[in-house]
Scaffold this active site. Structure first.
Site, PDB file in Angstrom:
ATOM      1  N   LYS A  42     -74.097 -29.949  42.273  1.00 18.05           N
ATOM      2  CA  LYS A  42     -73.710 -28.665  41.672  1.00 18.05           C
ATOM      3  C   LYS A  42     -73.661 -28.788  40.145  1.00 18.05           C
ATOM      4  CE  LYS A  42     -69.396 -27.123  42.140  1.00 18.05           C
ATOM      5  NZ  LYS A  42     -68.211 -26.475  42.719  1.00 18.05           N
ATOM      6  N   PRO A 124     -51.266 -26.235  38.595  1.00 14.12           N
ATOM      7  CA  PRO A 124     -50.410 -25.422  37.731  1.00 14.12           C
ATOM      8  C   PRO A 124     -50.475 -25.937  36.288  1.00 14.12           C
ATOM      9  CG  PRO A 124     -49.085 -26.850  39.158  1.00 14.12           C
ATOM     10  CD  PRO A 124     -50.487 -27.100  39.521  1.00 14.12           C
ATOM     11  N   THR A 146     -54.279 -24.411  28.365  1.00 15.75           N
ATOM     12  CA  THR A 146     -54.526 -23.033  27.921  1.00 15.75           C
ATOM     13  C   THR A 146     -53.267 -22.175  28.053  1.00 15.75           C
ATOM     14  OG1 THR A 146     -55.423 -22.671  30.145  1.00 15.75           O
ATOM     15  CG2 THR A 146     -57.011 -22.981  28.375  1.00 15.75           C
ATOM     16  N   ASP A 151     -52.930 -15.043  30.268  1.00 15.13           N
ATOM     17  CA  ASP A 151     -51.918 -14.008  30.550  1.00 15.13           C
ATOM     18  C   ASP A 151     -51.831 -13.057  29.351  1.00 15.13           C
ATOM     19  OD1 ASP A 151     -49.979 -15.904  32.715  1.00 15.13           O
ATOM     20  OD2 ASP A 151     -51.342 -16.820  31.301  1.00 15.13           O
ATOM     21  N   HIS A 178     -47.584 -20.467  32.893  1.00 20.68           N
ATOM     22  CA  HIS A 178     -48.767 -19.720  33.313  1.00 20.68           C
ATOM     23  C   HIS A 178     -48.585 -19.511  34.815  1.00 20.68           C
ATOM     24  CE1 HIS A 178     -52.735 -18.342  34.169  1.00 20.68           C
ATOM     25  NE2 HIS A 178     -53.042 -19.412  34.884  1.00 20.68           N
TER      26      HIS A 178
END
Ligand SMILES: NC(=O)c1ccc[n+]([C@@H]2O[C@H](COP(=O)([O-])OP(=O)(O)OC[C@H]3O[C@@H](n4cnc5c(N)ncnc54)[C@H](O)[C@@H]3O)[C@@H](O)[C@H]2O)c1
Length: 318
Positions: A42, A124, A146, A151, A178
């Site tokens: 992939k 997470p 990030t 959000d 997040h």
């Protein structure tokens, strides 16, 4: 003097990793991009596909797959291993599977001699950034996630939809985890420099009717709405992460709400949470402390408490 090409390695060439790669190439942020994935087929297909787009650019960019040795001279590593989101599954519920992947990835990254900046995305997100930071032994400002950047993109979209103001004229941050405990300091939301509170007073029929609880719920629901439709989120995070990498490579000193290690800021110690940070060539160069109202501080502290619980769990692994 020798000029070094800007090089990024993306570990995990799934939906998120491939879209970060696509944004980095199409926005001509890097000179060299390497995908690493256990699914080599992939990763090679993404590299080949993206390589075709280079022919339509004015800049020559190398896109390829490789092993962890490619990290040795990379400027930035983007961590995007994980599993595709499942409708209804919370980010914190991804903890065990992601940690298992990191137990494979992080020792190899460390052994490569990588000495750049890590922008982590895997969920997470706050806990993963902390896990990687502790194990790589790099300066703490060089490893971050990030955080609440995505959000915040969702928050600006929603505020723009509700008010008609251009998103670029809206100043607003999501902070904390997040995830489900994220919060918005609405006392710092402004429209062209005018505070949300003043807007509410001046425009009671429009701004005055906006419900902050409902806005927060929409922000939190934003990712799930996308996952329910296509079983992943990729475009938003792809570009958001690209902008962070760009801020590092171009030393932009741009303020973005990434998840950084707090050492007393906001009264929090030893926890990674989304807060406005100055991003430049040294990663998180400054954590900006905005004044929170007592209610906002309580929400932020609660969110940090949620993250801290999982960080302690991660500390007890391997
Ligand atoms: N922080 C954010 O704002 C945000 C937004 C969207 C998604 N995410 C997270 O990003 C991660 C990736 O999501 P996705 O949709 O791309 O999932 P995905 O399943 O499409 O891609 C994950 C990739 O990781 C690879 N992988 C797994 N174990 C590996 C290992 N040991 N070494 C190398 N590669 C390995 C897989 O082969 C796969 O290609 C998830 O944790 C997701 O929750 C975060």
């Amino acid at each position: 003097m020798t000029i070094k090409p800007r090089k990024a390695v993306i570990i995990g060439a799934g939906h998120v990793g491939s879209h970060v790669g696509s944004s980095l190439v199409l926005r001509e942020v890097i000179d060299e991009l390497v995908f690493i994935d256990i699914d080599e087929k992939k990763a090679a297909a993404h590299a080949l596909d993206l390589n075709d787009s280079v022919s339509a650019l004015s800049t020559n960019i190398t896109v390829k797959t490789g092993g962890y040795n490619e990290c040795a001279n990379a400027d930035v590593v983007v961590m995007a291993v994980g599993t595709q989101p499942v409708p209804g599954k919370k980010r914190l519920q991804m903890f065990d599977e992601t940690i298992e992947m990191l137990q494979d990835v992080v020792p190899k990254l460390k052994a490569s001699g990588f000495n750049g900046i890590v922008v982590s995305i895997s969920n997470p997100a706050d806990i993963v950034a902390d896990y990687i930071r502790k194990r790589l032994g790099l300066p703490e400002s060089h490893v971050f996630s990030t955080g609440t950047t995505l959000d915040t993109c969702r928050l600006k979209r929603i505020l723009s939809e509700k008010t008609g103001y251009n998103r670029n004229s809206i100043q607003a941050y999501c902070m904390g985890e997040h995830g489900d405990s994220s919060m918005v300091p609405f006392s710092h939301v402004s429209f062209g420099g005018k505070s949300f509170e003043d807007m509410k007073n001046d425009f009671p029929d429009t701004f005055g009717k906006m419900d902050t609880q409902e806005i927060m719920a929409c922000v939190r629901q934003g990712g799930f709405d996308i996952v329910n439709g296509k079983s992943c989120t990729e475009f938003g995070i792809g570009l958001a992460a690209c902008e962070i990498v760009k801020a590092v490579l171009r030393d932009e000193k741009r303020v973005m709400p990434v998840s950084a290690l707090l050492n007393g800021q906001y009264g929090q110690y030893g926890v990674s949470a989304g807060v406005p940070c100055v991003i430049g060539k040294d990663g998180v160069e400054e954590i900006i402390e905005i004044s929170l109202t007592p209610e906002e501080k309580a929400l932020f502290d609660h969110s940090c408490g949620v993250i801290r619980g999982y960080i302690e769990k991660a500390d007890n692994r391997d």
